[in-house]
Design a protein around this motif. Structure first.
Motif, PDB file in Angstrom:
ATOM      1  N   GLY A 149      22.070  71.578 -19.797  1.00 38.45           N
ATOM      2  CA  GLY A 149      20.985  70.538 -19.681  1.00 38.45           C
ATOM      3  C   GLY A 149      21.045  69.728 -21.045  1.00 38.45           C
ATOM      4  N   PRO A 150      20.715  68.524 -21.433  1.00 39.73           N
ATOM      5  CA  PRO A 150      20.758  67.928 -22.472  1.00 39.73           C
ATOM      6  C   PRO A 150      19.669  68.606 -24.404  1.00 39.73           C
ATOM      7  CG  PRO A 150      19.818  66.508 -20.919  1.00 39.73           C
ATOM      8  CD  PRO A 150      20.207  67.357 -20.202  1.00 39.73           C
ATOM      9  N   THR A 151      19.681  68.361 -24.853  1.00 41.44           N
ATOM     10  CA  THR A 151      18.524  68.239 -26.119  1.00 41.44           C
ATOM     11  C   THR A 151      18.461  67.439 -26.695  1.00 41.44           C
ATOM     12  OG1 THR A 151      18.965  71.144 -25.841  1.00 41.44           O
ATOM     13  CG2 THR A 151      18.077  69.698 -27.409  1.00 41.44           C
ATOM     14  N   VAL A 152      17.349  66.171 -26.790  1.00 40.18           N
ATOM     15  CA  VAL A 152      17.768  64.957 -27.933  1.00 40.18           C
ATOM     16  C   VAL A 152      16.968  65.960 -28.945  1.00 40.18           C
ATOM     17  CG1 VAL A 152      17.257  62.676 -28.101  1.00 40.18           C
ATOM     18  CG2 VAL A 152      17.360  63.859 -25.401  1.00 40.18           C
ATOM     19  N   ALA A 153      18.225  65.634 -30.213  1.00 42.14           N
ATOM     20  CA  ALA A 153      17.466  65.058 -31.751  1.00 42.14           C
ATOM     21  C   ALA A 153      16.464  64.226 -31.554  1.00 42.14           C
ATOM     22  CB  ALA A 153      17.725  66.039 -32.485  1.00 42.14           C
ATOM     23  N   GLN A 154      15.181  64.390 -31.972  1.00 41.50           N
ATOM     24  CA  GLN A 154      14.879  62.579 -32.210  1.00 41.50           C
ATOM     25  C   GLN A 154      14.396  62.665 -33.309  1.00 41.50           C
ATOM     26  OE1 GLN A 154      11.969  61.643 -29.220  1.00 41.50           O
ATOM     27  NE2 GLN A 154      13.147  61.515 -27.290  1.00 41.50           N
ATOM     28  N   TYR A 155      14.445  61.475 -33.967  1.00 40.31           N
ATOM     29  CA  TYR A 155      14.130  60.982 -35.578  1.00 40.31           C
ATOM     30  C   TYR A 155      13.103  60.590 -36.069  1.00 40.31           C
ATOM     31  CZ  TYR A 155      18.112  64.430 -36.403  1.00 40.31           C
ATOM     32  OH  TYR A 155      19.033  65.228 -36.202  1.00 40.31           O
ATOM     33  N   TRP A 156      11.701  60.465 -36.515  1.00 44.17           N
ATOM     34  CA  TRP A 156      10.498  59.829 -36.182  1.00 44.17           C
ATOM     35  C   TRP A 156       9.590  59.732 -37.949  1.00 44.17           C
ATOM     36  CZ3 TRP A 156       7.835  57.580 -31.348  1.00 44.17           C
ATOM     37  CH2 TRP A 156       9.276  57.601 -30.367  1.00 44.17           C
ATOM     38  N   ARG A 157       9.453  58.636 -37.864  1.00 47.09           N
ATOM     39  CA  ARG A 157       8.241  58.239 -39.330  1.00 47.09           C
ATOM     40  C   ARG A 157       7.209  59.555 -39.351  1.00 47.09           C
ATOM     41  NH1 ARG A 157       7.170  52.234 -38.547  1.00 47.09           N
ATOM     42  NH2 ARG A 157       6.584  52.714 -37.374  1.00 47.09           N
ATOM     43  N   SER A 158       7.177  59.790 -38.549  1.00 49.49           N
ATOM     44  CA  SER A 158       5.397  60.907 -38.886  1.00 49.49           C
ATOM     45  C   SER A 158       5.487  61.452 -37.345  1.00 49.49           C
ATOM     46  CB  SER A 158       4.604  60.194 -39.385  1.00 49.49           C
ATOM     47  OG  SER A 158       4.048  59.000 -38.002  1.00 49.49           O
ATOM     48  N   VAL A 159       5.055  62.335 -37.500  1.00 47.82           N
ATOM     49  CA  VAL A 159       4.357  63.051 -36.191  1.00 47.82           C
ATOM     50  C   VAL A 159       3.209  62.230 -35.316  1.00 47.82           C
ATOM     51  CG1 VAL A 159       3.079  65.196 -35.380  1.00 47.82           C
ATOM     52  CG2 VAL A 159       5.167  65.389 -37.262  1.00 47.82           C
ATOM     53  N   GLU A 160       2.290  61.873 -35.895  1.00 46.07           N
ATOM     54  CA  GLU A 160       1.364  60.887 -35.076  1.00 46.07           C
ATOM     55  C   GLU A 160       2.148  59.731 -34.456  1.00 46.07           C
ATOM     56  OE1 GLU A 160       1.254  60.953 -38.888  1.00 46.07           O
ATOM     57  OE2 GLU A 160      -0.671  62.780 -38.445  1.00 46.07           O
ATOM     58  N   ASP A 161       3.558  59.357 -34.986  1.00 50.21           N
ATOM     59  CA  ASP A 161       3.904  57.945 -34.249  1.00 50.21           C
ATOM     60  C   ASP A 161       4.813  58.570 -33.038  1.00 50.21           C
ATOM     61  OD1 ASP A 161       3.493  56.479 -36.444  1.00 50.21           O
ATOM     62  OD2 ASP A 161       5.585  56.458 -37.005  1.00 50.21           O
ATOM     63  N   VAL A 162       4.837  60.324 -32.914  1.00 52.76           N
ATOM     64  CA  VAL A 162       5.408  60.984 -31.949  1.00 52.76           C
ATOM     65  C   VAL A 162       4.351  60.922 -30.947  1.00 52.76           C
ATOM     66  CG1 VAL A 162       6.441  62.945 -30.516  1.00 52.76           C
ATOM     67  CG2 VAL A 162       7.038  62.560 -33.381  1.00 52.76           C
ATOM     68  N   TYR A 163       3.190  60.859 -30.986  1.00 54.37           N
ATOM     69  CA  TYR A 163       1.418  61.550 -30.472  1.00 54.37           C
ATOM     70  C   TYR A 163       1.557  60.014 -29.617  1.00 54.37           C
ATOM     71  CZ  TYR A 163       1.899  65.713 -32.104  1.00 54.37           C
ATOM     72  OH  TYR A 163       2.399  67.559 -32.741  1.00 54.37           O
ATOM     73  N   ALA A 164       2.064  58.762 -30.381  1.00 61.32           N
ATOM     74  CA  ALA A 164       1.196  57.677 -30.252  1.00 61.32           C
ATOM     75  C   ALA A 164       1.996  57.044 -29.975  1.00 61.32           C
ATOM     76  CB  ALA A 164       1.544  56.895 -31.281  1.00 61.32           C
ATOM     77  N   TYR A 165       3.680  57.119 -29.351  1.00 63.80           N
ATOM     78  CA  TYR A 165       4.040  56.848 -27.925  1.00 63.80           C
ATOM     79  C   TYR A 165       3.518  57.257 -27.314  1.00 63.80           C
ATOM     80  CZ  TYR A 165       8.087  56.625 -25.298  1.00 63.80           C
ATOM     81  OH  TYR A 165       8.608  55.604 -24.143  1.00 63.80           O
ATOM     82  N   ALA A 166       3.856  58.996 -26.998  1.00 60.73           N
ATOM     83  CA  ALA A 166       3.973  59.955 -25.977  1.00 60.73           C
ATOM     84  C   ALA A 166       3.014  59.518 -24.771  1.00 60.73           C
ATOM     85  CB  ALA A 166       3.728  61.650 -26.243  1.00 60.73           C
ATOM     86  N   ASN A 167       1.301  59.151 -25.220  1.00 60.56           N
ATOM     87  CA  ASN A 167       0.111  59.151 -24.964  1.00 60.56           C
ATOM     88  C   ASN A 167      -0.402  57.438 -24.721  1.00 60.56           C
ATOM     89  OD1 ASN A 167      -0.552  61.293 -25.059  1.00 60.56           O
ATOM     90  ND2 ASN A 167      -1.231  61.448 -26.894  1.00 60.56           N
ATOM     91  N   ALA A 168       0.802  56.428 -25.151  1.00 63.76           N
ATOM     92  CA  ALA A 168       0.448  55.188 -24.929  1.00 63.76           C
ATOM     93  C   ALA A 168       0.766  54.601 -23.101  1.00 63.76           C
ATOM     94  CB  ALA A 168       1.378  53.832 -25.893  1.00 63.76           C
ATOM     95  N   ALA A 169       0.082  54.265 -22.513  1.00 62.12           N
ATOM     96  CA  ALA A 169      -0.418  53.959 -20.836  1.00 62.12           C
ATOM     97  C   ALA A 169       1.044  52.869 -20.789  1.00 62.12           C
ATOM     98  CB  ALA A 169      -1.708  54.016 -20.729  1.00 62.12           C
ATOM     99  N   GLU A 170       1.639  51.860 -21.694  1.00 60.70           N
ATOM    100  CA  GLU A 170       1.668  51.227 -21.445  1.00 60.70           C
ATOM    101  C   GLU A 170       3.500  51.481 -21.587  1.00 60.70           C
ATOM    102  OE1 GLU A 170       0.737  50.670 -25.587  1.00 60.70           O
ATOM    103  OE2 GLU A 170       0.131  50.756 -23.410  1.00 60.70           O
ATOM    104  N   ARG A 171       3.044  52.483 -22.597  1.00 60.00           N
ATOM    105  CA  ARG A 171       4.901  53.462 -22.693  1.00 60.00           C
ATOM    106  C   ARG A 171       5.546  53.914 -21.523  1.00 60.00           C
ATOM    107  NH1 ARG A 171       6.135  51.161 -28.084  1.00 60.00           N
ATOM    108  NH2 ARG A 171       8.091  51.293 -27.687  1.00 60.00           N
ATOM    109  N   ALA A 172       6.665  54.186 -21.842  1.00 56.18           N
ATOM    110  CA  ALA A 172       7.965  54.728 -19.900  1.00 56.18           C
ATOM    111  C   ALA A 172       7.630  56.050 -19.829  1.00 56.18           C
ATOM    112  CB  ALA A 172       9.256  54.498 -20.775  1.00 56.18           C
ATOM    113  N   HIS A 173       6.548  56.603 -21.498  1.00 53.13           N
ATOM    114  CA  HIS A 173       6.168  58.257 -21.186  1.00 53.13           C
ATOM    115  C   HIS A 173       5.743  58.732 -20.635  1.00 53.13           C
ATOM    116  CE1 HIS A 173       4.545  62.093 -23.002  1.00 53.13           C
ATOM    117  NE2 HIS A 173       6.068  62.014 -22.265  1.00 53.13           N
ATOM    118  N   ARG A 174       4.050  58.083 -19.989  1.00 53.57           N
ATOM    119  CA  ARG A 174       3.186  58.557 -19.262  1.00 53.57           C
ATOM    120  C   ARG A 174       3.701  58.326 -17.863  1.00 53.57           C
ATOM    121  NH1 ARG A 174      -0.273  61.459 -21.088  1.00 53.57           N
ATOM    122  NH2 ARG A 174      -2.443  60.476 -20.394  1.00 53.57           N
TER     123      ARG A 174
END
Length: 158
Positions: free
Chosen positions: A64-89
């Protein structure tokens, strides 16, 4: 002469590795939706420069795949992951529902790394274009950051 380049980023960043491991190849109904959801999330992130997402590199392994993602900060990763209106949730909730119907077909994993300013170093020798962190942040001559890996990892903005 060898063309030596490095990435163009001086501040802190977060590296987020996420992958899927296909455990039951004969059950695409169990693993294909997880892979499709990863693609949709990346598409969403590339369209939103304010998310803190800098870019990604996808690696394909035997399971399977592995995706290496680069972000400005860990807080940005968590904000995306927990945003109800985004695709992740919704994708994560659907993963759990599907795992109940097709248990063990696919595993999903992630690792998050907080990298301080001056705590990252790269070198690309004769790589046309960009890859890895440089594909997310841009490319500069390696000499701009230092001649050796030790010098580049210690380089800090002036």
């Amino acid at each position: 002469m060898v063309d030596l380049t490095t990435h163009d980023h001086d501040g802190e960043l977060a590296v987020f590795l996420i992958g899927a491991r296909i455990n039951k190849l004969w059950r695409p109904d169990g693993w294909w939706p997880a892979l499709a959801a990863m693609t949709a999330m990346l598409r969403e992130l590339y369209q939103d420069p304010d998310s803190g997402f800098l870019g990604a590199t996808t690696l394909v392994g035997a399971r399977g795949p592995t995706v290496a993602q680069y972000w400005r900060s860990v807080e940005d990763v968590y904000a995306y992951a927990n945003a109800a209106e985004r695709a992740h949730r919704p994708a994560w909730l659907e993963f759990y529902r599907r795992a109940q119907r097709v248990p063990g077909a696919v595993g999903v994993w992630h690792e998050t790394f907080s990298v301080p300013a001056g705590g990252h170093e790269t070198l690309y020798a004769d790589i046309p274009g960009a890859m890895g962190l440089a594909s997310a942040t841009g490319v500069v001559p390696a000499a701009r950051r230092g001649r050796t890996a030790r010098e580049r990892i210690r380089s800090r903005p002036a």
